[in-house]
Design a protein around this motif. Structure first.
Motif, PDB file in Angstrom:
ATOM      1  N   ILE A  66       0.827  -1.212   0.000  1.00  0.00           N
ATOM      2  CA  ILE A  66       0.000   0.000   0.000  1.00  0.00           C
ATOM      3  C   ILE A  66       0.860   1.261   0.000  1.00  0.00           C
ATOM      4  CG2 ILE A  66      -1.673   1.323   1.334  1.00  0.00           C
ATOM      5  CD1 ILE A  66      -2.779  -1.108  -0.223  1.00  0.00           C
ATOM      6  N   THR A  67       1.925   1.266   0.799  1.00  0.00           N
ATOM      7  CA  THR A  67       2.764   2.462   0.890  1.00  0.00           C
ATOM      8  C   THR A  67       3.549   2.694  -0.394  1.00  0.00           C
ATOM      9  OG1 THR A  67       2.945   2.067   3.265  1.00  0.00           O
ATOM     10  CG2 THR A  67       4.484   3.636   2.324  1.00  0.00           C
ATOM     11  N   GLY A  68       3.775   1.635  -1.153  1.00  0.00           N
ATOM     12  CA  GLY A  68       4.446   1.779  -2.441  1.00  0.00           C
ATOM     13  C   GLY A  68       3.495   2.138  -3.566  1.00  0.00           C
ATOM     14  N   VAL A  69       2.342   2.725  -3.224  1.00  0.00           N
ATOM     15  CA  VAL A  69       1.309   3.025  -4.222  1.00  0.00           C
ATOM     16  C   VAL A  69       1.810   3.999  -5.279  1.00  0.00           C
ATOM     17  CG1 VAL A  69       0.302   4.909  -2.864  1.00  0.00           C
ATOM     18  CG2 VAL A  69      -1.121   3.663  -4.498  1.00  0.00           C
ATOM     19  N   ASP A  70       2.717   4.908  -4.910  1.00  0.00           N
ATOM     20  CA  ASP A  70       3.222   5.864  -5.895  1.00  0.00           C
ATOM     21  C   ASP A  70       3.937   5.155  -7.038  1.00  0.00           C
ATOM     22  OD1 ASP A  70       5.136   5.225  -3.796  1.00  0.00           O
ATOM     23  OD2 ASP A  70       6.482   6.661  -4.770  1.00  0.00           O
ATOM     24  N   TYR A  71       4.677   4.104  -6.708  1.00  0.00           N
ATOM     25  CA  TYR A  71       5.376   3.326  -7.730  1.00  0.00           C
ATOM     26  C   TYR A  71       4.398   2.539  -8.596  1.00  0.00           C
ATOM     27  CZ  TYR A  71       8.126  -0.522  -9.703  1.00  0.00           C
ATOM     28  OH  TYR A  71       8.693  -1.442 -10.555  1.00  0.00           O
ATOM     29  N   PHE A  72       3.435   1.870  -7.958  1.00  0.00           N
ATOM     30  CA  PHE A  72       2.497   1.034  -8.709  1.00  0.00           C
ATOM     31  C   PHE A  72       1.551   1.866  -9.578  1.00  0.00           C
ATOM     32  CE2 PHE A  72       3.553  -1.963  -5.205  1.00  0.00           C
ATOM     33  CZ  PHE A  72       4.051  -2.988  -5.987  1.00  0.00           C
ATOM     34  N   GLN A  73       1.240   3.094  -9.160  1.00  0.00           N
ATOM     35  CA  GLN A  73       0.420   3.959 -10.001  1.00  0.00           C
ATOM     36  C   GLN A  73       1.147   4.339 -11.287  1.00  0.00           C
ATOM     37  OE1 GLN A  73      -0.598   7.193  -7.329  1.00  0.00           O
ATOM     38  NE2 GLN A  73      -2.634   6.358  -6.935  1.00  0.00           N
ATOM     39  N   TYR A  81      -5.011   0.589  -8.986  1.00  0.00           N
ATOM     40  CA  TYR A  81      -4.210  -0.322  -8.165  1.00  0.00           C
ATOM     41  C   TYR A  81      -4.611  -0.299  -6.697  1.00  0.00           C
ATOM     42  CZ  TYR A  81      -0.376  -2.096  -5.380  1.00  0.00           C
ATOM     43  OH  TYR A  81       0.347  -2.781  -4.436  1.00  0.00           O
ATOM     44  N   GLU A  82      -4.708   0.898  -6.103  1.00  0.00           N
ATOM     45  CA  GLU A  82      -4.940   0.989  -4.664  1.00  0.00           C
ATOM     46  C   GLU A  82      -6.265   0.351  -4.259  1.00  0.00           C
ATOM     47  OE1 GLU A  82      -5.989   5.023  -6.507  1.00  0.00           O
ATOM     48  OE2 GLU A  82      -4.520   3.415  -6.746  1.00  0.00           O
ATOM     49  N   PHE A  83      -7.284   0.420  -5.144  1.00  0.00           N
ATOM     50  CA  PHE A  83      -8.587  -0.173  -4.845  1.00  0.00           C
ATOM     51  C   PHE A  83      -8.561  -1.688  -5.051  1.00  0.00           C
ATOM     52  CE2 PHE A  83      -9.606   4.242  -5.811  1.00  0.00           C
ATOM     53  CZ  PHE A  83     -10.440   4.566  -4.753  1.00  0.00           C
ATOM     54  N   GLY A 323      -7.521   4.260  -0.548  1.00  0.00           N
ATOM     55  CA  GLY A 323      -8.047   4.714  -1.833  1.00  0.00           C
ATOM     56  C   GLY A 323      -8.347   6.192  -1.933  1.00  0.00           C
ATOM     57  N   LEU A 324      -9.195   6.697  -1.018  1.00  0.00           N
ATOM     58  CA  LEU A 324      -9.587   8.105  -1.091  1.00  0.00           C
ATOM     59  C   LEU A 324      -8.396   9.034  -0.836  1.00  0.00           C
ATOM     60  CD1 LEU A 324     -11.954  10.011  -1.537  1.00  0.00           C
ATOM     61  CD2 LEU A 324     -12.450   9.892   0.916  1.00  0.00           C
ATOM     62  N   LEU A 325      -7.476   8.615   0.043  1.00  0.00           N
ATOM     63  CA  LEU A 325      -6.300   9.446   0.315  1.00  0.00           C
ATOM     64  C   LEU A 325      -5.440   9.615  -0.935  1.00  0.00           C
ATOM     65  CD1 LEU A 325      -5.032   8.307   3.844  1.00  0.00           C
ATOM     66  CD2 LEU A 325      -6.668  10.090   3.252  1.00  0.00           C
ATOM     67  N   THR A 326      -5.313   8.565  -1.730  1.00  0.00           N
ATOM     68  CA  THR A 326      -4.462   8.644  -2.920  1.00  0.00           C
ATOM     69  C   THR A 326      -5.102   9.462  -4.035  1.00  0.00           C
ATOM     70  OG1 THR A 326      -5.357   6.570  -3.826  1.00  0.00           O
ATOM     71  CG2 THR A 326      -3.422   6.411  -2.397  1.00  0.00           C
ATOM     72  N   GLU A 327      -6.396   9.788  -3.913  1.00  0.00           N
ATOM     73  CA  GLU A 327      -7.069  10.612  -4.913  1.00  0.00           C
ATOM     74  C   GLU A 327      -6.944  12.109  -4.612  1.00  0.00           C
ATOM     75  OE1 GLU A 327     -11.079   9.383  -5.213  1.00  0.00           O
ATOM     76  OE2 GLU A 327     -10.605   7.421  -6.042  1.00  0.00           O
ATOM     77  N   ILE A 328      -6.483  12.453  -3.421  1.00  0.00           N
ATOM     78  CA  ILE A 328      -6.314  13.869  -3.077  1.00  0.00           C
ATOM     79  C   ILE A 328      -5.133  14.410  -3.878  1.00  0.00           C
ATOM     80  CG2 ILE A 328      -5.827  15.504  -1.219  1.00  0.00           C
ATOM     81  CD1 ILE A 328      -7.119  13.505   0.709  1.00  0.00           C
ATOM     82  N   ARG A 329      -5.394  15.418  -4.685  1.00  0.00           N
ATOM     83  CA  ARG A 329      -4.398  15.895  -5.645  1.00  0.00           C
ATOM     84  C   ARG A 329      -3.668  17.139  -5.136  1.00  0.00           C
ATOM     85  NH1 ARG A 329      -9.018  15.075  -7.814  1.00  0.00           N
ATOM     86  NH2 ARG A 329      -9.486  17.284  -8.096  1.00  0.00           N
ATOM     87  N   ALA A 457     -15.472   1.227  -0.893  1.00  0.00           N
ATOM     88  CA  ALA A 457     -14.523   2.198  -1.443  1.00  0.00           C
ATOM     89  C   ALA A 457     -14.596   2.226  -2.965  1.00  0.00           C
ATOM     90  CB  ALA A 457     -13.104   1.874  -0.984  1.00  0.00           C
ATOM     91  N   PHE A 458     -14.934   1.076  -3.579  1.00  0.00           N
ATOM     92  CA  PHE A 458     -15.122   1.045  -5.032  1.00  0.00           C
ATOM     93  C   PHE A 458     -16.280   1.945  -5.441  1.00  0.00           C
ATOM     94  CE2 PHE A 458     -12.480  -2.811  -5.240  1.00  0.00           C
ATOM     95  CZ  PHE A 458     -11.809  -2.560  -6.420  1.00  0.00           C
ATOM     96  N   LEU A 459     -17.381   1.889  -4.683  1.00  0.00           N
ATOM     97  CA  LEU A 459     -18.529   2.747  -4.981  1.00  0.00           C
ATOM     98  C   LEU A 459     -18.151   4.211  -4.767  1.00  0.00           C
ATOM     99  CD1 LEU A 459     -21.371   0.697  -3.232  1.00  0.00           C
ATOM    100  CD2 LEU A 459     -20.719   0.677  -5.645  1.00  0.00           C
ATOM    101  N   LEU A 460     -17.405   4.467  -3.706  1.00  0.00           N
ATOM    102  CA  LEU A 460     -16.960   5.830  -3.429  1.00  0.00           C
ATOM    103  C   LEU A 460     -16.055   6.337  -4.543  1.00  0.00           C
ATOM    104  CD1 LEU A 460     -17.302   7.933  -1.151  1.00  0.00           C
ATOM    105  CD2 LEU A 460     -15.152   7.091  -0.190  1.00  0.00           C
ATOM    106  N   ASN A 461     -15.313   5.426  -5.136  1.00  0.00           N
ATOM    107  CA  ASN A 461     -14.438   5.783  -6.245  1.00  0.00           C
ATOM    108  C   ASN A 461     -15.230   6.347  -7.423  1.00  0.00           C
ATOM    109  OD1 ASN A 461     -13.097   4.109  -8.949  1.00  0.00           O
ATOM    110  ND2 ASN A 461     -11.887   5.666  -7.898  1.00  0.00           N
ATOM    111  N   HIS A 462     -16.407   5.809  -7.675  1.00  0.00           N
ATOM    112  CA  HIS A 462     -17.244   6.328  -8.758  1.00  0.00           C
ATOM    113  C   HIS A 462     -17.821   7.700  -8.393  1.00  0.00           C
ATOM    114  CE1 HIS A 462     -17.020   2.778 -11.255  1.00  0.00           C
ATOM    115  NE2 HIS A 462     -17.293   2.030 -10.202  1.00  0.00           N
TER     116      HIS A 462
END
Length: 487
Positions: A66-73, A81-83, A323-329, A457-462
């Motif tokens: 999870i913490t390596g999400v920046d790389y996997f994105q 990926y995060e979801f 998930g929601l944290l990684t969407e904060i731009r 979180a998938f629904l929240l993603n939409h």
């Protein structure tokens, strides 16, 4: 003093269950006298430290992914990926916890925990090989292998998590808190690991390989720690006490149980006695299964408010994190090169750890108050949504990054504290020989809450509009890829 020994589905191995009421009372006097004079000490708090290490160990691999999400994105820009990773992890972990309940009487505690460490090592090694030998950029093969590694991690982690909580439930309350603190330490150490490797090594692939390599090394250290603690005289003493007592008093909160609780204790002892006599009948398996289910129901009646509290707390956790944290731009570019999600995840893990430390100061919350606190935390959800919506210009505008950091700090602190309180107090509401069962049930409900949160979180993603092809998704992806080309 004679005892009838019968198997109990609520402990690691056979325990004395078929005692009479007078025999149980005598056992209590014996146990209390032994604890008063001859209980081994936890020298240098070694067992406590190793239980912290154990809690760190079974969540360390998950936090690594999870913490390596920046790389996997960057590697998989068209995948959420995060979801997907979170859903795969918690659905598999939930299955593993159900499996652990079935294996209580079949596979020993040490075998389950050691198997977990071996599988952890295989999973992390798979990621290292895949990302060092295969052209991973957008590859469906490497993405599938990464998800397979996550599934392995979750299977091993689920078996270990349920086993360790049951294990600690047979020790004094602070050792359950030690595992909770260890889970927070896992996130904190992984976040520090990721920040250091990302800052020190400019090549994204090299820094990520170093990150997962350090995670693999830490897994080995945790495995050694378990081998030490299982041989501790302090641990052996309390396990012996849990296996040799079946009294009618709840050793929790410093007072005698209510009359209804005592009646349930007698009823559970009756179940154990019946299981022994039924084992020689024509269909013993059916009788044992029904007896085990009834024992779980009776324990659940004691701790159902604690179960509700932990379920609600962790449902909200996975609804927002990661998930929601990684969407904060970071539209203003204050944190370039994909640093914002790394910082937010690190803040969550740090304050989650602080919350668990505060939980070590034992405050005996009423279970109803714990449930109320878990419900009140849902106020944070709309505030986090305002950090993402509207899509083209979030509600908090140019201050979004700093507002998100403040919210994440409160979110992590309350998650660590109230989650810890529920897990620590619940096993103390039942008899010592039922505490492993109580720990397993609490872990099961915790995983149900986490899995449900990951699903919603998938629904929240939409709702937040971050799916591929949407403006929010494309903006965040372009910023990350443009600032890190060495993949």
């Amino acid at each position: 003093m004679s005892r009838n020994v019968a198997p109990s589905d609520g402990s690691e191995s056979d325990i004395v269950a078929g005692t009479t009421t007078s025999d149980s009372d005598s056992t209590w006097h014996l146990v209390e006298s032994r604890i008063g004079g001859n209980e081994p000490r936890d020298k240098w708090h070694l067992a406590y430290i190793i239980f912290v290490l154990a809690g760190t160990g079974f969540l360390f691999p998950y936090n690594s992914f999870i913490t390596g999400v920046d790389y996997f994105q960057i590697v998989y820009p068209t995948e959420k990926y995060e979801f997907i990773a979170t859903a795969v992890y918690f659905y598999t972990t939930l299955f593993a916890v159900f499996l652990n309940n079935l294996l209580l009487r079949i596979v020993g505690l040490s075998a389950r925990i050691r198997t977990g460490y071996v599988v952890f090592a295989i999973a992390l090694a798979t990621v290292l090989v895949v990302n060092s030998r295969i052209d991973t950029r957008g590859s469906s093969l490497s993405f599938g292998l990464t998800l397979f590694a996550i599934a392995l991690v979750s299977l091993a982690g689920g078996l270990q998590q349920a086993s360790f909580y049951g294990f600690a439930g047979m020790l004094p309350k602070r050792y359950v808190q030690a595992i909770m603190a260890g889970e927070s330490v896992a996130g904190l150490i992984v976040s520090i690991d990721r920040v250091v490797t990302k800052a020190a090594i400019s090549d994204c692939r090299a820094s990520s390989l170093a990150f997962f390599g350090l995670s693999l090394a830490f897994n080995f250290i945790c495995a050694l720690g378990y081998e030490v603690v299982r041989r501790s005289p302090f641990v052996k003493y309390h396990l012996a006490m849990a296996k040799s007592t079946s009294g009618n008093r709840v050793m929790g909160l410093g007072r005698y149980a209510k009359l209804d609780d005592i009646d349930e204790s007698v009823e559970m002892e009756s179940i154990d006695r019946k299981q022994k006599h039924q084992s020689a009948r024509k269909s013993p398996l059916k009788d044992r299964v029904l007896g085990a289910l009834r024992a779980r129901l009776l324990v659940s009646r004691r701790i159902w408010l604690y179960m509700l509290s932990i379920g609600l707390a962790y449902f909200l956790t996975l609804l927002i994190f990661p998930g929601l944290l990684t969407e904060i731009r970071d539209d203003d570019g204050r944190f370039s090169n994909g640093w914002l999600p790394v910082i937010l995840i690190a803040l969550f893990n740090f304050f989650d750890f602080i919350g668990n430390l505060i939980g070590s100061w034992h405050y005996n919350w009423r279970p109803g108050h714990l449930v109320s606190a878990s419900v009140l935390r849902f106020i944070l959800l709309p505030l986090f949504l305002f950090c993402v919506l509207p899509c083209n210009m979030p509600f908090f505008g140019s201050s979004t990054s700093f507002v998100a950091m403040g919210l994440v700090s409160v979110f992590g602190l309350t998650n660590g504290y109230f989650g810890c309180m529920s897990m620590v107090l619940a096993p103390a509401q039942v008899e010592p020989n039922r505490r492993e069962l109580a720990g397993n049930l609490m872990t099961l409900i915790m995983l149900i809450g986490l899995t449900a949160g990951a699903s919603f979180a998938f629904l929240l993603n939409h709702v937040t509009g971050s799916e591929p092809g949407n403006l929010c998704f494309s903006n965040s992806t372009q910023v990350s890829v443009s600032n890190c080309t060495h993949v």
